[in-house]
Design an enzyme around this catalytic site. Structure first.
Site, PDB file in Angstrom:
ATOM      1  N   ARG A  50       0.865  -1.191   0.000  1.00  0.00           N
ATOM      2  CA  ARG A  50       0.000   0.000   0.000  1.00  0.00           C
ATOM      3  C   ARG A  50       0.898   1.236   0.000  1.00  0.00           C
ATOM      4  O   ARG A  50       2.117   1.133   0.123  1.00  0.00           O
ATOM      5  CB  ARG A  50      -1.020   0.009   1.151  1.00  0.00           C
ATOM      6  N   GLY A  51       0.257   2.419  -0.117  1.00  0.00           N
ATOM      7  CA  GLY A  51       1.024   3.663  -0.245  1.00  0.00           C
ATOM      8  C   GLY A  51       1.146   3.973  -1.736  1.00  0.00           C
ATOM      9  O   GLY A  51       1.487   3.083  -2.536  1.00  0.00           O
ATOM     10  N   ALA A  52       0.884   5.245  -2.094  1.00  0.00           N
ATOM     11  CA  ALA A  52       0.739   5.608  -3.514  1.00  0.00           C
ATOM     12  C   ALA A  52       1.946   5.222  -4.392  1.00  0.00           C
ATOM     13  O   ALA A  52       1.791   4.504  -5.385  1.00  0.00           O
ATOM     14  CB  ALA A  52       0.403   7.093  -3.629  1.00  0.00           C
ATOM     15  N   ARG A  95      -7.293  -0.305  -6.907  1.00  0.00           N
ATOM     16  CA  ARG A  95      -7.544   0.789  -5.951  1.00  0.00           C
ATOM     17  C   ARG A  95      -7.728   2.078  -6.759  1.00  0.00           C
ATOM     18  O   ARG A  95      -6.944   2.354  -7.664  1.00  0.00           O
ATOM     19  CB  ARG A  95      -6.376   0.944  -4.948  1.00  0.00           C
ATOM     20  N   ASP A 242      -1.974  10.977  -2.194  1.00  0.00           N
ATOM     21  CA  ASP A 242      -2.341   9.912  -3.147  1.00  0.00           C
ATOM     22  C   ASP A 242      -2.694  10.464  -4.517  1.00  0.00           C
ATOM     23  O   ASP A 242      -2.587   9.770  -5.525  1.00  0.00           O
ATOM     24  CB  ASP A 242      -3.506   9.094  -2.600  1.00  0.00           C
ATOM     25  N   ASN A 252      -5.289  12.499   0.579  1.00  0.00           N
ATOM     26  CA  ASN A 252      -4.400  11.648   1.382  1.00  0.00           C
ATOM     27  C   ASN A 252      -5.283  10.879   2.364  1.00  0.00           C
ATOM     28  O   ASN A 252      -6.514  11.044   2.374  1.00  0.00           O
ATOM     29  CB  ASN A 252      -3.340  12.501   2.098  1.00  0.00           C
ATOM     30  N   LYS A 253      -4.666  10.046   3.158  1.00  0.00           N
ATOM     31  CA  LYS A 253      -5.403   9.182   4.094  1.00  0.00           C
ATOM     32  C   LYS A 253      -6.443   9.955   4.892  1.00  0.00           C
ATOM     33  O   LYS A 253      -6.186  11.076   5.335  1.00  0.00           O
ATOM     34  CB  LYS A 253      -4.381   8.517   5.030  1.00  0.00           C
TER      35      LYS A 253
HETATM   36  O1  MRU Z   1      -4.488   3.322   2.220  1.00  0.00           O
HETATM   37  P1  MRU Z   1      -3.011   3.516   2.157  1.00  0.00           P
HETATM   38  O2  MRU Z   1      -2.270   2.937   3.308  1.00  0.00           O
HETATM   39  O3  MRU Z   1      -2.453   3.051   0.830  1.00  0.00           O
HETATM   40  O4  MRU Z   1      -2.836   5.081   2.214  1.00  0.00           O
HETATM   41  C1  MRU Z   1      -1.555   5.629   2.157  1.00  0.00           C
HETATM   42  C2  MRU Z   1      -1.529   7.098   2.283  1.00  0.00           C
HETATM   43  O5  MRU Z   1      -2.543   7.756   2.402  1.00  0.00           O
HETATM   44  C3  MRU Z   1      -0.193   7.745   2.131  1.00  0.00           C
HETATM   45  O6  MRU Z   1      -0.100   8.878   2.929  1.00  0.00           O
HETATM   46  C4  MRU Z   1      -0.011   8.145   0.663  1.00  0.00           C
HETATM   47  O7  MRU Z   1      -0.219   7.035  -0.171  1.00  0.00           O
HETATM   48  C5  MRU Z   1       1.332   8.723   0.397  1.00  0.00           C
HETATM   49  S1  MRU Z   1       2.582   7.503   0.490  1.00  0.00           S
HETATM   50  C6  MRU Z   1       4.086   8.170   0.138  1.00  0.00           C
END
Ligand code: MRU
Length: 351
Positions: A50-52, A95, A242, A252-253
């Site tokens: 996970r994470g963009a 996603r 994201d 973002n989250k």
């Molecule tokens: O749902 P996730 O864990 O994939 O969400 C991640 C985030 O919101 C991060 O802050 C975002 O992807 C930036 S990662 C460098």
């Protein structure tokens, strides 16, 4: 002293993609080898990775795995490319919010379509490019880290939300990359990490990776941030993103928007740290960003146990959008963008 996270979240390894299983952290460190495009689809959807930026590279690896599979089934190049395109559309649907996934898959598909030569030559080009994108991601994060470190005040306490670290990228991180680079210059800086309900990426992942690098980290629950801001205990906020619209609105989250409002009220600078691949110039404002709705179980359960009445209604958006007027700057690998973001994004896009 340069701090280098040893974590490599995703790595192309002998025609498979080796990824860290993030569902198990911080209890267990385990990697798994993804062998097919469908396995990668599931790994992204179930947030094994996970994470963009990390899911961007996972997308690039996924298409490469698809090419390896299809090259054995379809001798005709037209058929091969048609089937590869179907896999690309499917992988993109794993996603919806992080645009890095679409960006990386499109990059690989453009390469597949423009490569002259045989199916084997196309597959070889995709493998080479997947490895290149993987390596570039770390370089980009280090540049983000350097730019970001230049604006961190001495001894600052930095609040971050979710996990925008090595685990959300190939390595090093975006928001946590800024923190790593700042800490290398000034070991008196400290971090406050939001727990980040409902999946607790802040508690489970951010504290895990920062403490391994010896960076002093205090875990707080999401509702505590304005309390510590009002006490003068937070100097700046740095989070990831994201998807960033052309006007700077940033997804973002979930919970990031609340942090940004609290920061504005307390006059605390609020920065986004993200690679330029997170900027989606095809959309004008954050209203156009698709927000993922995730499983209700993430809210009703903690570690497999019910935490609420069983007949309550649930709603669980995975992300929110912070309006550009709450953002002090966007730290990218090409420099720090300042308002008016419409103008600075346009300028950076030409570099
Ligand atoms: O749902 P996730 O864990 O994939 O969400 C991640 C985030 O919101 C991060 O802050 C975002 O992807 C930036 S990662 C460098």
């Amino acid at each position: 002293m340069v701090f280098q996270s040893k974590i490599k979240t995703i790595h192309w390894d002998n025609n498979t993609s080796e990824i860290i299983d993030q569902r198990l952290l911080p209890y267990e460190f385990k990697t798994i080898n993804i062998k097919t495009c469908e396995e990668m689809y599931i790994a992204i959807k179930d947030m094994i990775i996970r994470g963009a930026p990390a899911i961007g590279i996972a997308g690039a690896h996924g298409i490469t795995l698809a090419a390896i599979e299809l090259s054995k089934k379809f001798p005709s190049k037209d058929e091969f490319l048609k089937e590869l395109n179907k896999k690309a559309q499917h992988l993109k649907s794993s996603r919806p919010t992080a645009v890095n996934l679409m960006w990386a898959i499109d990059k690989q598909m453009n390469l597949a379509q423009s490569t002259r030569g045989s199916i084997n030559e196309i597959t070889a080009a995709l493998i080479e490019n997947a490895i290149k994108m993987e390596n570039e991601d770390i370089e980009i994060n280090k540049k983000i880290g350097d730019y970001g470190a230049s604006i961190v005040p001495k001894g600052a306490v930095i609040l971050t939300h979710c996990n925008a670290g090595a685990l959300a990228t190939v390595g090093y991180g975006t928001a946590l990359g800024v923190i790593r680079s700042a800490f290398a210059k000034d070991p008196t800086i400290k971090v406050f990490a939001d727990e980040t309900r409902p999946r607790q990426q802040g508690a489970r992942l951010t504290t895990w990776e920062l403490t391994q690098d010896g960076i002093p980290t205090t875990l707080i629950t999401d509702g505590m941030c304005s309390y510590f801001m009002s006490k003068g205990m937070i100097d700046m906020v740095v989070v990831g993103a994201d998807r960033i619209a052309s006007n700077g609105d940033s997804a973002n989250k979930i919970g990031t928007y609340t942090v940004a409002i609290a920061a504005k009220y307390h006059n605390i600078p609020f920065y986004i740290a993200a690679p330029t691949s997170t900027i989606d110039i095809s959309i004008k404002t954050g209203k156009e960003i698709p927000i993922e709705e995730r499983s209700h179980e993430e809210v009703t359960h903690i570690n497999g146990d019910w935490i609420c009445a069983k007949d309550v209604d649930i709603i669980n958006p995975g992300f929110d959008v912070t309006p550009n007027e709450l953002i002090t700057g966007i730290i990218t690998e090409k420099g720090i963008l300042k308002p008016d973001f419409k103008e600075s994004i346009k300028r950076i896009n030409k570099l």
